[in-house]
Structure formats: C-alpha cells, structure tokens
Design an enzyme around this catalytic site. Structure first.
Site, mmCIF file in Angstrom:
data_model
loop_
_atom_site.group_PDB
_atom_site.id
_atom_site.type_symbol
_atom_site.label_atom_id
_atom_site.label_comp_id
_atom_site.label_asym_id
_atom_site.label_seq_id
_atom_site.Cartn_x
_atom_site.Cartn_y
_atom_site.Cartn_z
ATOM 1 N N ASP A 33 50.002 91.775 73.571
ATOM 2 C CA ASP A 33 50.230 93.202 73.826
ATOM 3 C C ASP A 33 51.321 93.674 72.850
ATOM 4 O OD1 ASP A 33 52.665 92.379 74.884
ATOM 5 O OD2 ASP A 33 52.310 93.183 76.899
ATOM 6 N N CYS A 44 52.873 88.109 75.567
ATOM 7 C CA CYS A 44 53.344 89.406 76.067
ATOM 8 C C CYS A 44 54.859 89.283 76.213
ATOM 9 C CB CYS A 44 52.628 89.817 77.357
ATOM 10 S SG CYS A 44 52.915 88.764 78.788
ATOM 11 N N THR A 98 56.776 88.471 78.810
ATOM 12 C CA THR A 98 57.194 87.279 79.547
ATOM 13 C C THR A 98 56.176 86.148 79.510
ATOM 14 O OG1 THR A 98 56.145 88.136 81.537
ATOM 15 C CG2 THR A 98 58.483 88.695 81.211
ATOM 16 N N HIS A 137 47.601 67.213 81.703
ATOM 17 C CA HIS A 137 47.341 67.100 83.144
ATOM 18 C C HIS A 137 46.511 68.254 83.698
ATOM 19 C CE1 HIS A 137 50.739 64.073 84.357
ATOM 20 N NE2 HIS A 137 50.085 63.690 83.271
ATOM 21 N N HIS A 175 43.248 63.469 86.832
ATOM 22 C CA HIS A 175 43.582 64.868 86.551
ATOM 23 C C HIS A 175 42.317 65.734 86.544
ATOM 24 C CE1 HIS A 175 47.546 63.420 85.739
ATOM 25 N NE2 HIS A 175 47.088 62.612 84.796
#
Ligand code: RB5
Length: 149
Positions: A9, A67, A69, A100, A135
């Site tokens: 963004d 973005c 965060t 994992h 996993h």
C-alpha cells in the site's frame, strides 16, 4: 528460483521498490501487483487480495506484502483459504514461518522495521522451505480438505 508476487500500500511503496530489486538479483521471477510508485492512497485489502488470488491461481509460489505494520496485509490475505500470511519482524520468525507454518506470504511493516532488516527477513523467508512431516499435519488442520474432519 521461485515465482514471487509483491505488493504494497502507500506506506510500503519505498520498501517494495527496494525489496524488488534484491529479489530479482537473487534470480527469482517477480511480478508487482501494485501500488504504483507515487500513489498517495492504496488500500491494503485490495493489494492483499490481488496477491492472494495470484498465489491461489498457481501462477506464483510466494508473496511479499508491505504496509505500515504488515498486520493489515496479513489479516486481509489470511481471509483466503490456502493463504498463510505471516508478519515477520526478525529472521527467526521468517525462518519458522516457512519451515513450520508453510507461510506463503511474508508481510512486512515499513513503519515498524528498517529497510535493511526487511531485506534480511525477506532473504531468510525466501531461502527456506517447508519441512513437512508433523508440520504438514498441523497445517492441514488449518485448511482441512473438503470432507475431512
Ligand atoms: C495505512 O496508513 C496503514 O493503516 C496501513 O499501511 C497498515 O499499517 C495497516 O495495517
């Protein structure tokens, strides 16, 4: 060599440009789903949707989304069944998200970590593969195949 889709963004545009050059240098095939450089407002749910669809189509292996965060991109991308988007702020998270969790999208926060750390996290993410085994059993529990309990 992986087929990688990248998007950002407005808050992640500079990181996207910076990371794109390095990802190409590493020999990966890269496609950019926006936003275009200089865009003043780009809404992360729309960019995340483009990247998620590109991966689910089978045309791409992995995604990198940036973005402010990383969280908005991850929340939006994870609405798509088959997408496992991980916000990583260090190399350890990046490694385990691949080995994992079989994460197929790396989400970065341009307002949280610096560009050099973002680059290092991206390199670690791209350098590791899913370990499978126990996993895989756990990852299958996230998105059970049709008809499975
Ligand atoms: C955009 O200002 C900001 O909200 C966005 O980049 C992101 O941080 C959301 O998770």
């Amino acid at each position: 060599m992986a087929r990688i889709v990248i998007g950002a963004d407005h808050a992640g545009l500079e990181f996207k440009t910076f990371l794109s050059a390095r990802i190409k240098d590493l020999g990966h095939f890269l496609e950019d789903v926006g936003a275009a450089p200089g865009t003043e407002r780009a809404d992360y749910p729309l960019i995340a949707r483009e990247a998620a669809r590109a991966i689910l189509s089978g045309r791409f292996d992995l995604g990198v989304l940036v973005c402010g965060t990383g969280i908005g991109m991850a929340v939006a991308a994870n609405r798509f069944s088959g997408i496992r988007a991980a916000v990583c702020e260090n190399e350890v998270s990046a490694r385990f998200s691949r080995t994992h969790n079989d994460a197929n999208i790396l989400c970065l926060g341009a307002r949280i970590i610096g560009p050099e750390l973002a680059l290092s996290v991206t390199e670690v993410f791209l350098a590791h593969s899913f370990l499978g085994g126990r996993h895989r059993e756990r990852v299958r529990m996230i998105d059970p195949p049709e008809g499975a309990v």
